[in-house]
Design a protein around this motif. Structure first.
Motif, mmCIF file in Angstrom:
data_model
loop_
_atom_site.group_PDB
_atom_site.id
_atom_site.type_symbol
_atom_site.label_atom_id
_atom_site.label_comp_id
_atom_site.label_asym_id
_atom_site.label_seq_id
_atom_site.Cartn_x
_atom_site.Cartn_y
_atom_site.Cartn_z
ATOM 1 N N GLN A 18 63.555 1.928 73.147
ATOM 2 C CA GLN A 18 62.288 1.820 72.413
ATOM 3 C C GLN A 18 61.579 3.169 72.348
ATOM 4 O O GLN A 18 61.008 3.545 71.320
ATOM 5 N N TYR A 19 61.618 3.917 73.479
ATOM 6 C CA TYR A 19 61.028 5.254 73.448
ATOM 7 C C TYR A 19 61.765 6.162 72.470
ATOM 8 O O TYR A 19 61.167 6.935 71.719
ATOM 9 N N LEU A 20 63.099 6.090 72.499
ATOM 10 C CA LEU A 20 63.883 6.923 71.589
ATOM 11 C C LEU A 20 63.590 6.585 70.136
ATOM 12 O O LEU A 20 63.471 7.475 69.284
ATOM 13 N N ALA A 21 63.473 5.285 69.873
ATOM 14 C CA ALA A 21 63.151 4.864 68.494
ATOM 15 C C ALA A 21 61.774 5.365 68.086
ATOM 16 O O ALA A 21 61.573 5.834 66.944
ATOM 17 N N ALA A 22 60.812 5.274 69.023
ATOM 18 C CA ALA A 22 59.463 5.758 68.727
ATOM 19 C C ALA A 22 59.476 7.262 68.467
ATOM 20 O O ALA A 22 58.810 7.761 67.541
ATOM 21 N N ALA A 23 60.246 7.997 69.289
ATOM 22 C CA ALA A 23 60.316 9.450 69.116
ATOM 23 C C ALA A 23 60.926 9.802 67.761
ATOM 24 O O ALA A 23 60.461 10.727 67.082
ATOM 25 N N ASP A 24 61.963 9.063 67.358
ATOM 26 C CA ASP A 24 62.563 9.317 66.038
ATOM 27 C C ASP A 24 61.542 9.112 64.932
ATOM 28 O O ASP A 24 61.444 9.907 63.990
ATOM 29 N N THR A 25 60.777 8.038 65.050
ATOM 30 C CA THR A 25 59.757 7.753 64.034
ATOM 31 C C THR A 25 58.709 8.861 63.985
ATOM 32 O O THR A 25 58.309 9.329 62.908
ATOM 33 N N LEU A 26 58.268 9.314 65.173
ATOM 34 C CA LEU A 26 57.235 10.352 65.236
ATOM 35 C C LEU A 26 57.751 11.685 64.689
ATOM 36 O O LEU A 26 57.006 12.427 64.039
ATOM 37 N N ARG A 27 59.010 11.984 64.969
ATOM 38 C CA ARG A 27 59.571 13.224 64.410
ATOM 39 C C ARG A 27 59.632 13.158 62.881
ATOM 40 O O ARG A 27 59.417 14.177 62.199
ATOM 41 N N ASN A 28 59.912 11.989 62.344
ATOM 42 C CA ASN A 28 59.882 11.835 60.886
ATOM 43 C C ASN A 28 58.461 12.029 60.347
ATOM 44 O O ASN A 28 58.266 12.596 59.269
ATOM 45 N N VAL A 29 57.484 11.557 61.139
ATOM 46 C CA VAL A 29 56.079 11.715 60.728
ATOM 47 C C VAL A 29 55.720 13.197 60.640
ATOM 48 O O VAL A 29 55.142 13.656 59.639
ATOM 49 N N VAL A 30 56.028 13.963 61.701
ATOM 50 C CA VAL A 30 55.631 15.375 61.695
ATOM 51 C C VAL A 30 56.452 16.179 60.690
ATOM 52 O O VAL A 30 55.983 17.207 60.184
ATOM 53 N N ALA A 31 57.669 15.709 60.402
ATOM 54 C CA ALA A 31 58.455 16.403 59.370
ATOM 55 C C ALA A 31 57.770 16.264 58.023
ATOM 56 O O ALA A 31 57.763 17.206 57.217
ATOM 57 N N GLY A 32 57.178 15.100 57.773
ATOM 58 C CA GLY A 32 56.492 14.882 56.502
ATOM 59 C C GLY A 32 55.069 15.381 56.511
ATOM 60 O O GLY A 32 54.507 15.694 55.452
ATOM 61 N N ASN A 33 54.462 15.450 57.712
ATOM 62 C CA ASN A 33 53.076 15.889 57.808
ATOM 63 C C ASN A 33 52.899 16.714 59.086
ATOM 64 O O ASN A 33 52.517 16.192 60.128
ATOM 65 N N PRO A 34 53.196 18.002 59.049
ATOM 66 C CA PRO A 34 53.137 18.848 60.242
ATOM 67 C C PRO A 34 51.732 19.061 60.790
ATOM 68 O O PRO A 34 51.575 19.713 61.816
ATOM 69 N N GLU A 35 50.732 18.496 60.118
ATOM 70 C CA GLU A 35 49.354 18.602 60.611
ATOM 71 C C GLU A 35 48.938 17.357 61.395
ATOM 72 O O GLU A 35 47.783 17.237 61.799
#
Length: 333
Positions: A18-35
């Motif tokens: 679950q942590y790994l899945a959350a981290a993947d999602t968050l990395r996708n977020v910052v890739a699309g919005n680095p702010e």
């Protein structure tokens, strides 16, 4: 898994996935919005919770850079520095937080501990006084003050504080006073304890009389009173520990052995030899008891063969122990 004392959560794999899945999602977020500062922050928190703290720093630093006014970002970064052993950076971060957010009293204790870790004792005392002014003296502040004074000046600062806290203060319960005293003895240098052993023993006896009666407290009382030749206290503590409900076998047998040594030294060999036998019945391989029993048997001039056999066994298993060799040599002589 039952073989190396590890406690394994039954759903540990799911927990980490679950942590790994959350981290993947968050990395996708910052890739699309680095702010997105929150995404960076939670990536850092996930790294810490997955016990990979070194991966957390760039995320926490970026979150703080993106939102420099966010208390929690700065607070977690200060904690991170402490986790990875960067004490001075942690201290500077906590100091900055304390200046920016003086209303957040929860920072004081962590800043105080950081000062202690870095041996900044004068700064720690200032923070401690602030804590005391805010919430008074409780067991936690007493332990912290004791730690500061113990390190700074054992004889001239710590001992007067200890006497005042243990003997006159009505703010701490007997149990808390006893815990403070136990903490003192367990954490201090032996030389400091020996220099002040009489005063510490008197304070300890007061805690016992006030109701702080535990296996640990009685064991310490036996050691202190024996060291100071306080026979009445030694006998009282030993007998109370032996009869204490729920006492561990280790503590009980150690108290019995100490009593046997005391009686043997005092010349009451009948009591002493019975107690040695009682200990060895439960723990036949207790080397110290075998040695002491053999020594006092030889002094009595009785059962020299038994004394020789016990001492020979001890020396065979501990051929480099000078105390045991001395006993064996005496018996041979």
């Amino acid at each position: 898994n039952g073989t190396n004392n590890e406690v394994r959560h039954p759903n540990l794999e799911a927990y980490y996935s679950q942590y790994l899945a959350a981290a993947d999602t968050l990395r996708n977020v910052v890739a699309g919005n680095p702010e997105n500062d929150a995404a960076f922050f939670y990536l850092g928190i996930i790294a810490i919770r997955m016990q990979k703290p070194l991966m957390a720093e760039p995320y926490l630093t970026e979150a703080t850079k993106l939102d420099s006014a966010n208390f929690w970002y700065k607070y977690r970064l200060a904690q991170y520095y402490n986790i990875v052993g960067r004490k001075l950076q942690s201290m500077e971060a906590y100091e900055d937080l304390a200046r920016r957010y003086p209303e957040k009293g929860e920072l004081d204790e962590e800043l105080l501990q950081t000062y202690l870790d870095a041996n900044y004792l004068d700064e720690a005392i200032v923070v401690l006084r602030k804590i005391e002014n805010t919430r008074g003296t409780d067991i936690q502040t007493a332990l912290l003050k004791g730690e500061i004074y113990r390190v700074k000046d054992f004889d001239n600062l710590f001992m007067p504080f200890l006497k005042d806290t243990l003997l006159t203060s009505g703010e701490l319960s007997p149990i808390h006073k006893g815990k403070l005293l136990l903490n003192t003895v367990s954490e201090s240098q032996p030389a400091a304890i020996i220099r002040n052993s009489k005063a510490i023993c008197d304070m300890f006896d007061q805690c016992i009389r006030d109701g702080f009666v535990t296996e640990e407290s009685l064991s310490l009382g036996i050691w202190l009173s024996n060291f100071l030749d306080h026979d009445a206290n030694f006998l009282d503590y030993s007998q109370r520990l032996i009869g204490l409900e729920g006492v561990s076998d280790r503590a009980r047998l150690d108290a019995m052995a100490a009593l046997a040594d005391y009686w043997a030294t005092a010349g009451d060999t009948s009591k002493a030899f019975k107690m040695y036998e009682a200990v060895l019945k439960e723990e036949p391989a207790n080397m110290l008891v075998l040695n002491n029993y053999a020594y006092f048997l030889s002094l009595s001039g009785k059962k020299l063969k038994k004394a020789y056999e016990m001492s020979a066994r001890v020396v065979q298993e501990n051929p480099e122990n000078m105390t045991y060799l001395d006993t064996f040599g005496w018996i041979l002589h």
